[in-house]
Design a protein around this motif. Structure first.
Motif, PDB file in Angstrom:
ATOM      1  N   LEU A   1       1.011  -1.176  -0.114  1.00 26.94           N
ATOM      2  CA  LEU A   1       0.203   0.069  -0.003  1.00 26.94           C
ATOM      3  C   LEU A   1       0.887   1.342   0.003  1.00 26.94           C
ATOM      4  O   LEU A   1       1.947   1.186   0.433  1.00 26.94           O
ATOM      5  CB  LEU A   1      -0.807  -0.060   1.337  1.00 26.94           C
ATOM      6  N   ALA A   2       0.389   2.358  -0.603  1.00 29.40           N
ATOM      7  CA  ALA A   2       0.976   3.431  -0.290  1.00 29.40           C
ATOM      8  C   ALA A   2       0.800   3.948   1.395  1.00 29.40           C
ATOM      9  O   ALA A   2      -0.095   3.642   1.627  1.00 29.40           O
ATOM     10  CB  ALA A   2       0.299   4.634  -1.198  1.00 29.40           C
ATOM     11  N   ARG A   3       1.837   4.446   1.885  1.00 29.48           N
ATOM     12  CA  ARG A   3       2.119   4.581   3.039  1.00 29.48           C
ATOM     13  C   ARG A   3       0.807   5.755   3.830  1.00 29.48           C
ATOM     14  O   ARG A   3       0.284   5.431   4.801  1.00 29.48           O
ATOM     15  CB  ARG A   3       3.359   5.220   3.525  1.00 29.48           C
ATOM     16  N   SER A   4       0.446   6.556   2.734  1.00 32.69           N
ATOM     17  CA  SER A   4      -0.762   7.434   3.044  1.00 32.69           C
ATOM     18  C   SER A   4      -1.935   6.772   3.146  1.00 32.69           C
ATOM     19  O   SER A   4      -2.996   7.147   3.970  1.00 32.69           O
ATOM     20  CB  SER A   4      -0.748   8.472   2.086  1.00 32.69           C
ATOM     21  N   VAL A   5      -2.153   5.745   2.401  1.00 33.52           N
ATOM     22  CA  VAL A   5      -3.341   5.039   2.287  1.00 33.52           C
ATOM     23  C   VAL A   5      -3.385   4.145   3.733  1.00 33.52           C
ATOM     24  O   VAL A   5      -4.233   3.885   4.418  1.00 33.52           O
ATOM     25  CB  VAL A   5      -3.567   4.210   1.077  1.00 33.52           C
ATOM     26  N   ALA A   6      -2.405   3.532   3.912  1.00 39.65           N
ATOM     27  CA  ALA A   6      -2.098   2.713   5.263  1.00 39.65           C
ATOM     28  C   ALA A   6      -2.461   3.243   6.494  1.00 39.65           C
ATOM     29  O   ALA A   6      -2.876   2.681   7.524  1.00 39.65           O
ATOM     30  CB  ALA A   6      -0.710   2.025   4.996  1.00 39.65           C
ATOM     31  N   ALA A   7      -2.043   4.384   6.726  1.00 41.96           N
ATOM     32  CA  ALA A   7      -2.249   5.252   7.743  1.00 41.96           C
ATOM     33  C   ALA A   7      -3.686   5.463   7.921  1.00 41.96           C
ATOM     34  O   ALA A   7      -4.159   5.453   9.303  1.00 41.96           O
ATOM     35  CB  ALA A   7      -1.576   6.804   7.347  1.00 41.96           C
ATOM     36  N   GLU A   8      -4.611   5.408   6.916  1.00 41.94           N
ATOM     37  CA  GLU A   8      -6.241   5.397   7.098  1.00 41.94           C
ATOM     38  C   GLU A   8      -6.668   3.887   7.487  1.00 41.94           C
ATOM     39  O   GLU A   8      -7.867   4.009   7.981  1.00 41.94           O
ATOM     40  CB  GLU A   8      -6.601   6.007   5.829  1.00 41.94           C
ATOM     41  N   VAL A   9      -5.922   2.912   7.065  1.00 36.65           N
ATOM     42  CA  VAL A   9      -6.749   1.575   7.118  1.00 36.65           C
ATOM     43  C   VAL A   9      -6.054   0.654   7.919  1.00 36.65           C
ATOM     44  O   VAL A   9      -6.819  -0.395   8.403  1.00 36.65           O
ATOM     45  CB  VAL A   9      -6.721   0.897   5.717  1.00 36.65           C
ATOM     46  N   GLU A  10      -4.734   0.779   8.273  1.00 34.39           N
ATOM     47  CA  GLU A  10      -4.430  -0.196   9.290  1.00 34.39           C
ATOM     48  C   GLU A  10      -4.566  -0.216  10.762  1.00 34.39           C
ATOM     49  O   GLU A  10      -4.801   1.080  11.322  1.00 34.39           O
ATOM     50  CB  GLU A  10      -2.955  -0.173   9.218  1.00 34.39           C
ATOM     51  N   THR A  11      -4.583  -1.275  11.360  1.00 32.79           N
ATOM     52  CA  THR A  11      -4.903  -1.350  12.816  1.00 32.79           C
ATOM     53  C   THR A  11      -3.812  -1.894  13.617  1.00 32.79           C
ATOM     54  O   THR A  11      -3.758  -3.097  12.975  1.00 32.79           O
ATOM     55  CB  THR A  11      -6.072  -1.858  13.288  1.00 32.79           C
ATOM     56  N   GLY A  12      -2.910  -1.288  14.413  1.00 36.48           N
ATOM     57  CA  GLY A  12      -1.978  -2.217  15.062  1.00 36.48           C
ATOM     58  C   GLY A  12      -0.785  -2.708  14.091  1.00 36.48           C
ATOM     59  O   GLY A  12      -0.346  -3.776  14.437  1.00 36.48           O
ATOM     60  N   GLY A  13      -0.702  -2.001  13.050  1.00 37.55           N
ATOM     61  CA  GLY A  13       0.363  -2.619  12.006  1.00 37.55           C
ATOM     62  C   GLY A  13      -0.230  -3.754  10.945  1.00 37.55           C
ATOM     63  O   GLY A  13       0.467  -3.919  10.188  1.00 37.55           O
ATOM     64  N   LYS A  14      -1.392  -3.881  11.100  1.00 44.34           N
ATOM     65  CA  LYS A  14      -1.931  -5.008  10.287  1.00 44.34           C
ATOM     66  C   LYS A  14      -3.203  -4.306   9.501  1.00 44.34           C
ATOM     67  O   LYS A  14      -3.795  -3.181  10.087  1.00 44.34           O
ATOM     68  CB  LYS A  14      -2.559  -6.102  11.033  1.00 44.34           C
ATOM     69  N   VAL A  15      -3.619  -4.988   8.485  1.00 45.12           N
ATOM     70  CA  VAL A  15      -4.773  -4.266   7.505  1.00 45.12           C
ATOM     71  C   VAL A  15      -5.862  -4.977   7.549  1.00 45.12           C
ATOM     72  O   VAL A  15      -5.587  -6.360   6.860  1.00 45.12           O
ATOM     73  CB  VAL A  15      -4.227  -3.957   6.322  1.00 45.12           C
ATOM     74  N   PRO A  16      -7.127  -4.825   7.897  1.00 42.53           N
ATOM     75  CA  PRO A  16      -8.412  -5.585   7.598  1.00 42.53           C
ATOM     76  C   PRO A  16      -8.670  -5.446   6.291  1.00 42.53           C
ATOM     77  O   PRO A  16      -8.658  -4.671   5.405  1.00 42.53           O
ATOM     78  CB  PRO A  16      -9.381  -4.858   8.606  1.00 42.53           C
ATOM     79  N   LEU A  17      -8.849  -6.739   5.618  1.00 41.37           N
ATOM     80  CA  LEU A  17      -8.967  -6.782   4.156  1.00 41.37           C
ATOM     81  C   LEU A  17     -10.224  -5.925   3.791  1.00 41.37           C
ATOM     82  O   LEU A  17     -10.312  -5.270   2.462  1.00 41.37           O
ATOM     83  CB  LEU A  17      -9.092  -8.189   3.752  1.00 41.37           C
ATOM     84  N   HIS A  18     -11.339  -5.861   4.484  1.00 44.13           N
ATOM     85  CA  HIS A  18     -12.381  -5.226   4.152  1.00 44.13           C
ATOM     86  C   HIS A  18     -12.204  -3.650   3.800  1.00 44.13           C
ATOM     87  O   HIS A  18     -13.087  -3.147   3.346  1.00 44.13           O
ATOM     88  CB  HIS A  18     -13.714  -5.436   5.004  1.00 44.13           C
ATOM     89  N   ARG A  19     -11.399  -3.295   4.595  1.00 42.12           N
ATOM     90  CA  ARG A  19     -10.817  -1.753   4.645  1.00 42.12           C
ATOM     91  C   ARG A  19     -10.166  -1.374   3.316  1.00 42.12           C
ATOM     92  O   ARG A  19      -9.801  -0.050   3.053  1.00 42.12           O
ATOM     93  CB  ARG A  19      -9.956  -1.367   5.663  1.00 42.12           C
ATOM     94  N   LEU A  20      -9.870  -2.471   2.408  1.00 44.50           N
ATOM     95  CA  LEU A  20      -9.511  -2.096   1.281  1.00 44.50           C
ATOM     96  C   LEU A  20     -10.656  -1.952   0.018  1.00 44.50           C
ATOM     97  O   LEU A  20     -10.027  -2.072  -1.092  1.00 44.50           O
ATOM     98  CB  LEU A  20      -8.338  -3.067   0.670  1.00 44.50           C
ATOM     99  N   ALA A  21     -11.769  -2.132   0.338  1.00 49.86           N
ATOM    100  CA  ALA A  21     -12.816  -2.295  -0.499  1.00 49.86           C
ATOM    101  C   ALA A  21     -12.716  -1.104  -1.399  1.00 49.86           C
ATOM    102  O   ALA A  21     -13.353  -1.322  -2.684  1.00 49.86           O
ATOM    103  CB  ALA A  21     -14.190  -2.284   0.341  1.00 49.86           C
ATOM    104  N   ARG A  22     -12.450   0.115  -1.344  1.00 57.93           N
ATOM    105  CA  ARG A  22     -12.503   1.290  -2.124  1.00 57.93           C
ATOM    106  C   ARG A  22     -11.409   1.244  -3.357  1.00 57.93           C
ATOM    107  O   ARG A  22     -11.215   2.294  -3.950  1.00 57.93           O
ATOM    108  CB  ARG A  22     -12.554   2.516  -1.506  1.00 57.93           C
ATOM    109  N   LEU A  23     -10.358   0.391  -2.834  1.00 56.70           N
ATOM    110  CA  LEU A  23      -9.166   0.273  -3.841  1.00 56.70           C
ATOM    111  C   LEU A  23      -9.286  -0.993  -5.002  1.00 56.70           C
ATOM    112  O   LEU A  23     -10.248  -1.944  -4.717  1.00 56.70           O
ATOM    113  CB  LEU A  23      -7.830  -0.005  -3.112  1.00 56.70           C
ATOM    114  N   GLU A  24      -8.455  -0.713  -6.010  1.00 58.81           N
ATOM    115  CA  GLU A  24      -8.658  -1.721  -7.039  1.00 58.81           C
ATOM    116  C   GLU A  24      -7.358  -2.537  -6.821  1.00 58.81           C
ATOM    117  O   GLU A  24      -6.402  -2.201  -6.231  1.00 58.81           O
ATOM    118  CB  GLU A  24      -8.361  -1.141  -8.414  1.00 58.81           C
ATOM    119  N   TRP A  25      -7.496  -4.032  -6.974  1.00 61.32           N
ATOM    120  CA  TRP A  25      -6.524  -5.093  -6.677  1.00 61.32           C
ATOM    121  C   TRP A  25      -5.925  -5.055  -7.745  1.00 61.32           C
ATOM    122  O   TRP A  25      -6.342  -5.136  -9.175  1.00 61.32           O
ATOM    123  CB  TRP A  25      -7.083  -6.282  -6.436  1.00 61.32           C
ATOM    124  N   VAL A  26      -4.590  -4.629  -7.914  1.00 69.70           N
ATOM    125  CA  VAL A  26      -3.394  -4.827  -9.029  1.00 69.70           C
ATOM    126  C   VAL A  26      -3.165  -6.236  -9.001  1.00 69.70           C
ATOM    127  O   VAL A  26      -2.091  -6.752  -8.396  1.00 69.70           O
ATOM    128  CB  VAL A  26      -2.475  -3.800  -8.804  1.00 69.70           C
TER     129      VAL A  26
END
Length: 303
Positions: A175-200
């Motif tokens: 992830l872009a670190r700016s995006v990660a700052a909005e979605v990560e929790t305790g250093g991990k990312v819940p997959l559902h918080r990536l719903a607004r992004l496209e999977w490359v």
């Protein structure tokens, strides 16, 4: 009642291996399958032929009189089968110490060096030729006789092939670190918080079953922007990272997946590890090559 119309060469090969190795466990190691698979194969053979073939006791396994008769004929059939395959595929004209090994994209960087170093020490006469390609292309090459072992993310269901799991990777998100700052929790990312992004992702034509598996998991977590790249060329790391840097997409990768990430990007584990990538070594079930067996043994986790 005996049903001997479906006896396969792989069943005969398993039966002969049990006799030559003196037991199920040793035969399973030789053929790189589980002991239960060997046992089931022999039991199926006995049911089909309507007679006991093995006597099992504390000393191992030995043939019954009917088993001895079958073993003599089976060895002749296996030899004729292997000779015919070699003549048709040209394998008999290859150097006896050559093994052609397919390698997928984004394969862990430590596995092959470890494998080749072990083989160089234990089997100096053996030469391994690597071929980097997609899972689909590798399986096609294996079927055509152009590969001896395929390392693939798609597991074939064809009984003509055997397979063993060699790599198990827990996938995380790039992830872009700016995006990660909005979605990560305790250093991990819940997959559902990536719903607004496209999977490359990668082209479905490269690994259809693995692509479908990942797509289903993503959609199950609300990630609906899954682009079908079936007709595209392989997605290079440069293309993947450029899309992620724009802040509208994310990539999936294993830890230490490849080149160092730019400062503006980061790799983050996913909560509950929902996506696991597996790589199998796949080879012809009727192979008798000790060189192929040696490469398979060196590829095993912890070898």
């Amino acid at each position: 009642m005996a049903d001997n119309g479906r006896v396969e060469i792989r069943e005969l090969r398993a039966f002969v291996a049990v006799l030559e190795e003196g037991g199920l466990s040793a035969a399973a190691r030789r053929l790189h399958v589980s002991q239960s698979a060997i046992s089931q194969t022999v039991q199926s053979l006995e049911r089909q032929l309507g007679t006991a073939l093995l006597v099992r006791d504390h000393a191992g396994s030995r043939a019954t009189p009917q088993g001895e008769l079958l073993a003599r004929e089976a060895r002749l059939l296996i030899e004729q089968h292997d000779r015919a395959v070699s003549l048709v595929t040209g394998q008999g004209r290859r150097a006896p110490g050559l093994v052609r090994l397919g390698v997928p994209l984004e394969f862990p960087s430590d596995v092959l060096p470890r494998t080749l170093a072990r083989l160089a020490l234990e089997r100096p006469e053996l030469k391994v030729v690597l071929r980097h390609d997609s899972s689909a292309a590798q399986l096609a090459a294996l079927a055509a006789g152009d590969l001896d072992i395929a390392l693939t993310r798609d597991l074939p269901g064809d009984p003509a092939y055997d397979a063993v799991l060699v790599v198990h990777e827990t996938m995380g998100a790039i992830l872009a670190r700016s995006v990660a700052a909005e979605v990560e929790t305790g250093g991990k990312v819940p997959l559902h918080r990536l719903a607004r992004l496209e999977w490359v992702g990668f082209s479905r034509s490269e690994t259809p079953a693995w692509h479908d598996q990942v797509s289903a998991i993503l959609r199950g977590h609300g990630v609906t922007a899954v682009v079908d790249r079936s007709d595209s060329r392989p997605v290079t790391p440069e293309v993947k990272l450029a899309a992620v840097a724009a802040g509208t997409a994310f990539g999936l990768a294993a830890p230490g997946w490849g080149p160092p990430l730019p400062d503006e990007l980061g790799w983050y584990p996913l909560v509950d590890d929902p996506i696991i990538r597996r790589t199998w070594a796949v080879w012809h079930a009727d192979s008798t090559s000790r060189h192929i067996a040696a490469v398979l043994a060196a590829l095993e986790p912890g070898a």
